[in-house]
Each structure stands twice: as C-alpha cells, then as structure tokens.
Write an enzyme that holds these catalytic residues in place. Structure first.
Site, PDB file in Angstrom:
ATOM      1  N   TYR A   8      30.213  30.145  21.043  1.00 45.57           N
ATOM      2  CA  TYR A   8      29.673  31.492  21.087  1.00 45.57           C
ATOM      3  C   TYR A   8      28.220  31.394  21.267  1.00 45.57           C
ATOM      4  CZ  TYR A   8      34.266  31.914  18.558  1.00 45.57           C
ATOM      5  OH  TYR A   8      35.521  31.979  18.323  1.00 45.57           O
ATOM      6  N   SER A  30      41.068  38.451  15.883  1.00 43.01           N
ATOM      7  CA  SER A  30      41.307  39.518  16.551  1.00 43.01           C
ATOM      8  C   SER A  30      42.345  40.360  15.650  1.00 43.01           C
ATOM      9  CB  SER A  30      41.498  39.548  17.975  1.00 43.01           C
ATOM     10  OG  SER A  30      40.645  39.142  18.705  1.00 43.01           O
ATOM     11  N   LEU A  52      42.186  42.830  14.164  1.00 41.33           N
ATOM     12  CA  LEU A  52      41.898  44.343  14.398  1.00 41.33           C
ATOM     13  C   LEU A  52      42.191  45.041  16.172  1.00 41.33           C
ATOM     14  CD1 LEU A  52      39.142  45.333  12.076  1.00 41.33           C
ATOM     15  CD2 LEU A  52      41.578  45.447  11.630  1.00 41.33           C
ATOM     16  N   ARG A 110      40.833  43.560  18.534  1.00 44.97           N
ATOM     17  CA  ARG A 110      39.508  43.703  19.417  1.00 44.97           C
ATOM     18  C   ARG A 110      38.882  45.133  19.376  1.00 44.97           C
ATOM     19  NH1 ARG A 110      42.622  40.377  22.609  1.00 44.97           N
ATOM     20  NH2 ARG A 110      41.958  38.206  22.545  1.00 44.97           N
ATOM     21  N   GLY A 111      39.271  45.853  18.017  1.00 37.83           N
ATOM     22  CA  GLY A 111      38.643  47.133  17.733  1.00 37.83           C
ATOM     23  C   GLY A 111      39.532  48.050  17.911  1.00 37.83           C
ATOM     24  N   PHE A 112      40.639  47.909  18.825  1.00 40.41           N
ATOM     25  CA  PHE A 112      41.398  49.112  19.275  1.00 40.41           C
ATOM     26  C   PHE A 112      42.115  49.813  18.120  1.00 40.41           C
ATOM     27  CE2 PHE A 112      43.007  50.236  23.738  1.00 40.41           C
ATOM     28  CZ  PHE A 112      43.133  51.039  23.521  1.00 40.41           C
TER      29      PHE A 112
END
Length: 325
Positions: free
Chosen positions: A56, A203, A205, A207-209
């Site tokens: 990262y 992930s 969530l 990736r935010g969706f």
C-alpha cells in the site's frame, strides 16, 4: 465494542482497514493528519484490529501507521501483508513468497511500523511459483523468533488453506466478503470453520457502493482504482445502484445508515468474522463501529440475504488471476 477470536487472537468485531488512507481511492495520501485522527478515534472506540500491507503506497501506509500508533502499540492487533513486493529485484507488484523474500519483507515492515513484532502476518496473494508449504514454514520460523504472532492468508482457496495449515496453523483468512460478494460461502467458509480459522472480510461495504454515497463514477479522481473496476462500469452501475438502494431501504426501516446495515448483516453471519471497513475519516470510523450495536431482525436479514447478485466481477481480469476462491 465486542470482541471475538481469530483462532487465538482476540480482536474487535469491527476492525479498521488503513489502505485507503494512502493508496487506491480518491483523496488517498492527501490528509495524513486526518488519517491519524481516524486511527486514534478507532482506538478510543475499542477497535483493536488494524490492517495494512507493504504494497500500500508502496510502503507509505505502513509508515503512516507507524506514526499513528506511536505510544499506542499495546492497544492494537496489528496486521500487515507480504508477497506483492519482490525485494530481490522485481519490486512492487511482483509476487514473491519465497522464504528469503519474507525475511526481507518482515524487517522492512517492522521498521516502518515502529514495532518489534507483527500480530498477524498475511501472505497477500497465493504465489503460484512457491509451494505454500515453504511460505508457511518461513512464517512459522518468524513466529518462533517472536517477530510474528500469527499467520494469515489472503484470498486463498480451500486446498491452499489446508496445505498451509498443516505446516503452520492459520489464524485468519482475509477475503472479500459482503452483501454483494458472497463467493466464499460455498467453498472457503466451510473449510475455515472446520479448521477453526477466523475470517477477516475486506471491502465489506463494496468499496463504498453499499454506503449509498456512490452515485456516479464522476465522483472518483483519476487515481481511483474503482474507475477500472467492473462493478463500477457503465453497463453494471445501474443494476448495482438498485442493490445499494435496497440496503438503504432496510437502513431506513432499522433507523441506521446503509453502512451500518451492511456491516451488521456481515456480523450476523458468524462469531468468527471481523470485517475491516476502510476509511480515513473520523466520522466514518464512528459510523462503522456503531454497527456492532445494531441487531437486524430475521426478516431484515432474510431480505438482505435474498438480494440478487451484483453485476460485474470484483476485480479486473489481471487482478482476478491472483485470486483463489
């Protein structure tokens, strides 16, 4: 905050994924001070499991956590990952899970994180060029030396998990798992439960969706990896937006946010699951950790569990080649 066991590691039921603070998403790397405040707020709320990786940045996320955790290390079950940086010359995004590379990787991670041990050390992706027995044995040596407490795998399939576990007990497997990514339920999750291995969903969530906040890919900057993600492509976006709206409808009924509902559904799948929603904002940390106190009704769980599959793969074709599911 309640706590569970990933084999022998006690962790908060909801952890914190640190990747997006430095890498991958719109705004990553632009507010280190805000990210450090988010880490500190998570610790205040009882979060103990914090997740990073040497890739990262590369490296910058571990350095950031090293600064954030100075003076707080004893509160944290610190997880990082190796295997997507070849230190023998290939560099970042070249798989290398040989024993020699793991030795080099762990020393770098320890230095950047400002610690003398890593609590949970994951192989980031299964390396097809290196028998997993060699990798497991190398991590086992680090455990014996006190540099690592526990061994983990990321996106590994059932056979790999069994083979690795036979050499060095696996404490946790990290894999993508959420309301719209449920592929591990059929083959991987039963093996984890048979072998008493914990699951750390990344992930969680979508990736935010699944938060309902993503309404258009125009919200993403040019460095956001979601721009190339099939789930967010034009042909799949409208279908997946409808799924997010269904989660929002349950949230309205439950008096919670969509993110809290998505996390509560995940927690309801077992007491051996510790998702690591990622954020760089204090407000999101507070929202996500509050999901630990949310109990959904059987009808709400059934409604969520009956949602149709999301459209599109979770990764690009090149990324998918590194996954075992």
């Amino acid at each position: 905050m309640r706590y569970i066991k990933l084999r022998d590691l006690e962790v908060s039921r909801i952890g914190l994924g640190a990747m997006g603070m430095s890498h991958g998403y719109t705004g990553s790397g632009t507010d280190d001070a805000g990210s450090i405040r988010a880490v500190h707020r998570a610790l205040d709320l009882g979060v103990t499991l914090i997740d990073t990786a040497e890739i990262y940045g590369p490296y910058t996320n571990e350095e950031l956590l090293g600064r954030a955790l100075k003076g707080h290390r004893e509160k944290v079950v610190l997880a990082t990952k190796f295997g997507l940086v070849s230190h023998a010359g290939g560099g970042p995004w070249h798989q290398d899970s040989t024993a020699a590379n793991i030795r080099t990787a762990v020393e770098g991670s320890l230095r950047r994180l400002g610690t003398d041990h890593i609590d949970l050390y994951y192989q980031h992706r299964v390396d097809p060029a290196v028998p997993v027995e060699e990798t497991a044995g190398a991590v086992g040596e680090l455990i014996a030396e006190g540099k690592v407490r526990a061994f983990g795998l990321s996106e590994a399939g059932p056979d790999t998990i069994r083979r690795a576990h036979a050499v060095q007990p696996v404490s946790a497997v990290q894999s993508e798992y959420s309301l719209w990514t449920r592929g591990i339920e059929e083959r991987v999750l039963p093996v984890l439960r048979e072998l008493h291995i914990g699951l750390v969903p990344f992930s969680p969530l979508g990736r935010g969706f699944l938060t309902g906040a993503v309404r258009s890919t125009e919200q993403f900057d040019e460095n956001d990896f979601r721009r190339d993600n099939p789930r967010f492509s034009e042909e799949n976006f409208a279908h997946n937006l409808a799924l997010a709206d269904e989660v929002a409808a349950v949230a309205a009924e439950a008096g919670a946010t969509p993110a809290q509902v998505a996390l509560a559904w995940l927690l309801a799948q077992g007491d051996d699951i510790a998702p690591i929603p990622g954020t760089k904002r204090v407000s999101r940390v507070e929202e996500n950790t509050a999901a630990d106190a949310l109990t959904l009704s059987p009808a709400q769980l059934d409604r969520l569990g009956s949602l149709p599959p999301a459209a599109g793969d979770t990764h690009t074709e090149a990324q998918a080649r590194m996954l075992e599911r």
